[in-house]
Scaffold this motif. Structure first.
Motif, PDB file in Angstrom:
ATOM      1  N   PRO A 339       0.417  -1.168   0.030  1.00 31.87           N
ATOM      2  CA  PRO A 339      -0.234   0.238   0.378  1.00 31.87           C
ATOM      3  C   PRO A 339       0.955   1.860   0.246  1.00 31.87           C
ATOM      4  O   PRO A 339       1.831   1.335   0.530  1.00 31.87           O
ATOM      5  CB  PRO A 339      -0.490  -0.143   0.950  1.00 31.87           C
ATOM      6  N   GLU A 340       0.218   1.898  -0.484  1.00 28.81           N
ATOM      7  CA  GLU A 340       1.214   3.173  -0.726  1.00 28.81           C
ATOM      8  C   GLU A 340       1.121   4.216   0.278  1.00 28.81           C
ATOM      9  O   GLU A 340       2.188   4.996   0.752  1.00 28.81           O
ATOM     10  CB  GLU A 340       0.697   4.373  -2.142  1.00 28.81           C
ATOM     11  N   THR A 404     -13.546   0.890   7.045  1.00 23.44           N
ATOM     12  CA  THR A 404     -12.582   1.403   5.077  1.00 23.44           C
ATOM     13  C   THR A 404     -11.179   1.723   5.775  1.00 23.44           C
ATOM     14  O   THR A 404     -11.737   1.839   7.090  1.00 23.44           O
ATOM     15  CB  THR A 404     -13.308   2.620   4.430  1.00 23.44           C
ATOM     16  N   PRO A 405     -10.030   1.478   5.411  1.00 27.64           N
ATOM     17  CA  PRO A 405      -9.451   1.891   6.417  1.00 27.64           C
ATOM     18  C   PRO A 405      -8.922   3.825   6.298  1.00 27.64           C
ATOM     19  O   PRO A 405      -9.159   3.862   5.992  1.00 27.64           O
ATOM     20  CB  PRO A 405      -8.281   0.868   5.324  1.00 27.64           C
ATOM     21  N   GLU A 406      -8.635   4.113   7.418  1.00 28.45           N
ATOM     22  CA  GLU A 406      -8.566   5.246   7.432  1.00 28.45           C
ATOM     23  C   GLU A 406      -7.040   5.608   7.532  1.00 28.45           C
ATOM     24  O   GLU A 406      -6.282   5.137   8.513  1.00 28.45           O
ATOM     25  CB  GLU A 406      -8.927   5.540   9.558  1.00 28.45           C
ATOM     26  N   LEU A 407      -6.640   6.469   7.241  1.00 27.54           N
ATOM     27  CA  LEU A 407      -5.393   7.250   6.337  1.00 27.54           C
ATOM     28  C   LEU A 407      -4.799   7.432   7.942  1.00 27.54           C
ATOM     29  O   LEU A 407      -5.118   8.279   8.230  1.00 27.54           O
ATOM     30  CB  LEU A 407      -5.271   7.772   5.094  1.00 27.54           C
ATOM     31  N   LYS A 527      -6.865  -4.564   3.846  1.00 28.01           N
ATOM     32  CA  LYS A 527      -7.377  -3.857   3.362  1.00 28.01           C
ATOM     33  C   LYS A 527      -7.453  -2.439   2.707  1.00 28.01           C
ATOM     34  O   LYS A 527      -8.204  -1.415   1.562  1.00 28.01           O
ATOM     35  CB  LYS A 527      -8.236  -3.099   4.030  1.00 28.01           C
ATOM     36  N   LEU A 528      -5.482  -2.438   1.810  1.00 30.79           N
ATOM     37  CA  LEU A 528      -5.710  -1.044   1.109  1.00 30.79           C
ATOM     38  C   LEU A 528      -4.792  -1.699  -0.374  1.00 30.79           C
ATOM     39  O   LEU A 528      -4.811  -2.361   0.034  1.00 30.79           O
ATOM     40  CB  LEU A 528      -4.388  -0.543   1.865  1.00 30.79           C
ATOM     41  N   PRO A 529      -5.061  -0.723  -1.532  1.00 36.01           N
ATOM     42  CA  PRO A 529      -4.429  -1.975  -2.155  1.00 36.01           C
ATOM     43  C   PRO A 529      -3.287  -1.333  -2.210  1.00 36.01           C
ATOM     44  O   PRO A 529      -2.570  -0.763  -2.137  1.00 36.01           O
ATOM     45  CB  PRO A 529      -5.245  -0.461  -3.494  1.00 36.01           C
ATOM     46  N   ASN A 530      -2.884  -2.303  -3.253  1.00 37.67           N
ATOM     47  CA  ASN A 530      -1.176  -2.272  -3.217  1.00 37.67           C
ATOM     48  C   ASN A 530      -0.962  -1.840  -4.555  1.00 37.67           C
ATOM     49  O   ASN A 530      -1.590  -1.282  -5.229  1.00 37.67           O
ATOM     50  CB  ASN A 530      -0.637  -4.074  -3.152  1.00 37.67           C
ATOM     51  N   ILE A 531       0.358  -1.090  -4.816  1.00 37.57           N
ATOM     52  CA  ILE A 531       0.663  -0.446  -5.557  1.00 37.57           C
ATOM     53  C   ILE A 531       3.024  -0.619  -5.842  1.00 37.57           C
ATOM     54  O   ILE A 531       3.199  -1.437  -4.992  1.00 37.57           O
ATOM     55  CB  ILE A 531       1.138   0.959  -5.699  1.00 37.57           C
TER      56      ILE A 531
END
Length: 751
Positions: A339-340, A404-407, A527-531
Motif C-alpha cells: 500500500p502507498e 474502510t481503512p482510515e489513513l 484492506k488497502l490496494p497495493n502499488i
C-alpha cells in the motif's frame, strides 16, 4: 647565428616563455630564447638543424633525464610488490570494494567511486575473480590473484616522479631543479609504500598531479589561444579534475588551485586592451566548458556507471533510504508491491534516516537495573528482523479495523505496538542509557493496555495538516505527546546488555535532523490496494543527491575508535609518526609507512626558505631595487612558479586543521608532492643566487656541487631507510642486530 637571436617584441610573452633559462646551442655561446621563435601571429618558426654534440638542444637533455626518472620510479615502485603475500592495512577495505564491483554487489563508502571502480577493473582484467573475502589485515592471499590490483596502483604511483619533473621543468626551465623534485619523490619511502598496495592514495595523487601538469602546460600555450594544443591541455585539465574528485573529496583542493589560477589568467586577459570583449568572452566560455561543464559531466558519468554496475543488494543497503534500496536486485523492496499510504491497523517497519540509523526494534529483554526504568528495551537494529515489526493503532485503543481503512495523516495521534511482544512504544522523564540529556524510550504495557505516555504525534517533514504519510517517500517524525520530545536514534552503541544495538532515545531538542527523521519501509495492510514500488523509485538525480548526502555525513561521522591513534596535522610535515601497514613484533613481516626523514625535513626547511626568499625579494623589488636580467628571471621563477606550488601545498594541508573527522598520516601525501616540487625550485634559485656572494665561476661550482650533494644524500638516505617500504623481519630497531638499528631517530617512530 653569430649574434644573439633577436628578442620577440611585437607581443607580450607569457611567464613560462619569458622566464625560460637560456640554452647553449654551440661552442660560441649563442643564446637561444624560445620567445625569439615566435612570429607575429604567435606561431613558432623553424630553426635550422644543427649537427654535432654541441649543437644538440638542451631539450634533449631533459628528455634523457625524464627517461631515467621514469625508469627509477618504476623500479622502486615495482620492487618486491608481491610481498607481503597477505592483506595489509586498508587493502581490507579497498580490495574488498574491488571485489564488490566484480560481483556487482552494492556497498557503501565515504569516498566517491572512481578509485574503487578502477581497482575492481584492474583486478577483473588481470584474472581476479572477486572471491577473496578481505576480512582483516594479515589474511593470506593464497591462490588468489591480487597482483593486478597492486600492480595497477604501483603503475599510477610510478607516474608521480615524472609528473613532478615535467611540472617543475615547465615552471622553472631548470633541468637540475626538476631532477631534484623528482628524486625527492622517487627515493621517498612513504611515497613508495602508499604506491605498492591496493589503496586509493596513488590513484588520487595521479589525478592531482595530472591536473597540475595539464594546468601548467595550458598556461604555456597562452600565446596560441584556441590552437589544438591549447584546447587539448585545457580539456585534459578538466578530465584530471573530474578524476581527482571522483576518487576522493580531497580532489576539491586541486580544483580550487586550478580555479584560482584560471581566475588570475582571466583577470590578466581582461586587462589586455588589445583583446576585444568578444574574444574575452570566447576565452571565458572555453574555460567554463573545459573546467566546469566537462568535469561535471564526467563526474556524474562516474556515478551513473557506479549505479549501473552495483545493481545487486549488498552490505551497503542499510545506509540508504528505502526508496534507494528498492532499486537493488535481491532486496526485499525490489519489484515489491505494498500500500502507498499508511493507515491505522497497518503493520510496518520504521527506518531511521541517519547513516546506519537502523530499524526501530524491540525484544523481550528489559533494561538492566540502574538504567532508567526496568521496562522492555527499544533499540535501533541494523538488519531486517521480525522484531522490527510494529502495529499502528488508534490513540483510543480501539482495535476495530473492519471498516474502510482510515489513513494516518500529518498531525494525527497514534500508538505503536510491538508486533511480537504487544508492548507499546513509550517514553517518560527518566534518562536515556547513554545520552543522558535525552529521555528513555521503552516498551510498556501488554495486549494494548498502557497509558498516556504511549501517545505519539505523526509529523510529515515539510507537510501540513491532512497530508497522508507515503510509504518510502515521506520523512516522518514522532513527537511524544506527554513530554514534547521527539523519537531519536543517537547512533551510540549499547553495551552487551543491549546486544550492542543502537540506542533509541526521546530528544528534547526538536530541531529536524536525520537522527529524528524516519520513514515507513515495509507496509502490510490487506484492506488497502497495493502499488508497485517501481513507481516510487527515485530518479537518477535523486539517487545522486542522496549518495552525496550519505557520503558527506559518513565522512563527518568518522571519529577515532577507542584506543585508536589519531594523527594530528602538525605531526605530518615533521615526520613525527608513521603508520603500521603490516606486522608488529619481530616474528612478523613488518612494513611501516614513514617518509624518508631526509626528504621530509629538507622539504620543511625549503618551505621556510621559500617564505624568507620570497619576502626579501618582494620587499627589495617594492623598494625599487634594480635587478639584473638574470635575477629578474630567477625572481619570477620563484614568485610565480614557486608561488603556484606553495599555494598548492597550503590548499592540500591547511584545511585538515579544521576537519572534525579522524585523520591519518597518509592524508599529507598530496601536500608532500607540492612541497617536494617547491623544494626543487627553491633550492635551485637559492644556489643560483650564490653569485651575489661569490664570483660567478665559484658560484657555478657551488650550484653544480649543491645539486650533486642533494641527489647523493637522497640516495644514501634511501639506502638506509628502504626496509621501511620493502619489509623488515627479525629484531626490532632497538636491537643491535636489526636492519634498522640506530635509525630510530625519534621515539615516536614505531618500527
Amino acid at each position: 647565428m653569430e649574434d644573439r637571436l633577436k628578442e620577440h617584441d611585437t607581443r607580450k610573452d607569457t611567464p613560462a616563455v619569458r622566464h625560460r633559462k637560456a640554452c647553449r646551442l654551440n661552442e660560441k655561446n649563442i643564446t637561444y630564447n624560445p620567445a625569439s621563435r615566435l612570429t607575429s601571429n604567435g606561431e613558432y618558426k623553424r630553426l635550422p638543424r644543427r649537427d654535432g654534440p654541441l649543437g644538440t638542444p638542451c631539450r634533449n637533455n631533459s628528455v634523457y633525464t625524464l627517461v631515467v626518472v621514469f625508469v627509477l620510479s618504476v623500479c622502486t615502485r615495482f620492487y618486491k610488490i608481491a610481498e607481503p603475500t597477505h592483506v595489509c592495512w586498508d587493502e581490507t577495505h579497498f580490495g574488498k570494494m574491488g571485489s564488490y564491483y566484480i560481483n556487482r554487489t552494492f556497498f557503501f563508502d565515504v569516498h566517491p567511486p572512481l578509485g574503487k571502480m578502477l581497482i575492481g577493473l584492474a583486478g577483473y582484467l588481470t584474472g581476479y575473480d572477486g572471491t577473496f573475502p578481505f576480512i582483516k589485515p594479515g589474511d593470506k592471499y593464497e591462490h588468489h590473484n591480487y597482483m593486478g590490483m597492486r600492480g595497477f596502483c604501483a603503475a599510477l604511483g610510478s607516474c608521480l616522479p615524472p609528473f613532478a619533473f615535467l611540472i617543475v621543468l615547465e615552471l622553472s626551465s631548470s633541468n637540475p631543479a626538476a631532477l631534484i623534485a623528482a628524486c625527492l619523490i622517487i627515493f621517498d619511502t612513504g611515497c613508495i609504500t602508499v604506491s605498492q598496495y591496493i589503496l586509493l592514495d596513488p590513484i588520487l595523487m595521479f589525478f592531482i598531479m595530472g591536473s597540475v601538469l595539464c594546468m601548467v602546460k595550458f598556461n604555456t600555450q597562452s600565446l596560441r589561444p584556441f590552437s589544438f594544443s591549447w584546447g587539448l591541455w585545457l580539456l585534459l585539465t578538466g578530465v584530471c579534475l573530474s578524476g581527482s574528485l571522483g576518487v576522493k573529496f580531497v580532489g576539491l583542493f586541486v580544483i580550487l588551485l586550478v580555479g584560482l589560477n584560471t581566475v588570475s589568467d582571466l583577470w590578466m586577459l581582461l586587462g589586455d586592451l588589445r583583446l576585444s570583449l568578444m574574444d574575452f568572452g570566447k576565452h571565458l566560455l572555453a574555460r567554463v566548458f573545459g573546467l566546469i561543464m566537462l568535469p561535471s559531466f564526467l563526474y556524474t558519468t562516474i556515478f551513473a556507471v557506479h549505479f549501473i554496475v552495483l545493481n545487486s543488494s549488498g552490505p551497503g543497503d542499510g545506509f540508504f533510504s528505502s526508496g534507494f534500496q528498492s532499486r537493488l536486485i535481491g532486496n526485499n523492496l525490489h519489484n515489491a508491491s505494498m500500500p502507498e499510504y499508511l493507515a491505522f491497523g497497518s503493520i510496518i517497519t520504521v527506518k531511521n534516516l541517519r547513516i546506519a540509523g537502523g530499524y526501530l526494534h524491540s525484544h523481550w529483554h528489559l533494561y538492566p537495573e540502574g538504567v532508567g526504568v526496568q521496562q522492555q528495551q527499544v533499540t535501533a537494529y541494523m538488519h531486517k528482523d521480525y522484531n522490527n515489526l510494529w502495529l499502528v493503532k488508534r490513540p483510543d485503543d480501539s482495535d476495530d479495523y473492519t471498516g474502510t481503512p482510515e489513513l494516518v495523516r500529518h498531525g494525527d495521534i497514534i500508538r505503536l505496538a510491538h508486533k511480537e511482544t504487544t508492548r507499546n512504544l513509550h517514553s517518560h522523564y527518566h534518562k536515556a542509557p547513554l545520552t543522558k540529556k535525552h529521555q528513555q524510550v521503552t516498551g510498556y504495557g501488554i495486549n494494548g493496555t498502557g497509558d498516556v505516555n504511549d501517545l505519539w504525534q505523526v509529523e510529515v517533514c515539510g507537510g501540513k495538516n491532512g497530508d497522508p504519510v507515503k510509504v518510502l517517500r515521506s520523512k516522518v517524525r514522532f513527537l511524544h505527546r506527554s513530554t514534547g520530545c521527539v523519537l531519536y536514534s543517537s547512533g551510540k552503541t549499547l553495551p552487551k546488555w543491549g546486544w550492542e544495538q543502537v540506542e533509541v532515545t526521546c530528544s528534547p531538542y526538536v530541531k529536524e535532523s536525520p537522527n529524528s527523521q524516519w520513514n515507513i519501509e515495509d507496509h502490510i495492510n490487506p484492506k488497502l490496494p497495493n502499488i508497485s514500488l517501481s513507481v516510487l523509485k527515485p530518479t537518477f538525480l535523486e539517487v545522486l543527491w542522496e549518495s552525496h548526502i550519505v557520503m558527506i555525513r559518513g565522512n563527518s561521522g568518522l571519529k577515532p575508535k577507542d584506543n585508536e591513534v589519531n594523527s594530528k596535522p602538525w605531526h605530518w610535515p615533521i615526520n613525527y609518526q608513521g603508520l603500521r601497514f603490516s606486522g608488529v613484533n619481530e616474528t612478523e613481516y613488518r612494513v611501516y609507512l614513514l617518509g624518508n626523514p631526509i626528504t621530509w625535513w629538507l622539504n620543511l626547511f625549503s618551505l621556510g626558505l621559500f617564505v624568507v626568499m620570497a619576502t626579501v625579494l618582494a620587499v627589495a623589488v617594492q623598494r625599487g631595487v634594480e635587478l639584473q636580467e638574470q635575477r629578474k628571471v630567477r625572481y619570477n621563477t620563484l614568485m610565480k612558479g614557486g608561488g603556484i606550488l606553495f599555494l598548492g601545498w597550503m590548499l592540500h594541508y591547511l584545511p585538515f586543521y579544521i576537519m572534525g573527522r579522524v585523520l591519518y598520516y597518509h592524508h599529507y601525501f598530496p601536500a608532500m608532492l607540492f612541497s617536494s616540487m617547491l623544494t626543487g625550485i627553491t633550492l635551485d634559485v637559492f644556489l643560483k643566487n650564490l653569485d651575489i656572494i661569490f664570483r660567478p665561476s665559484i658560484a657555478h661550482y657551488f650550484w653544480r656541487g649543491g645539486h650533486s650533494i642533494l641527489i647523493v644524500g637522497l640516495i644514501y638516505s634511501f639506502y638506509h631507510f628502504h626496509p621501511l617500504s620493502y619489509g623488515m623481519s627479525g629484531p626490532l630497531s632497538d636491537h643491535p642486530a636489526s636492519s634498522m638499528a640506530g635509525l630510530k631517530w625519534l621515539d615516536s617512530w614505531e618500527f
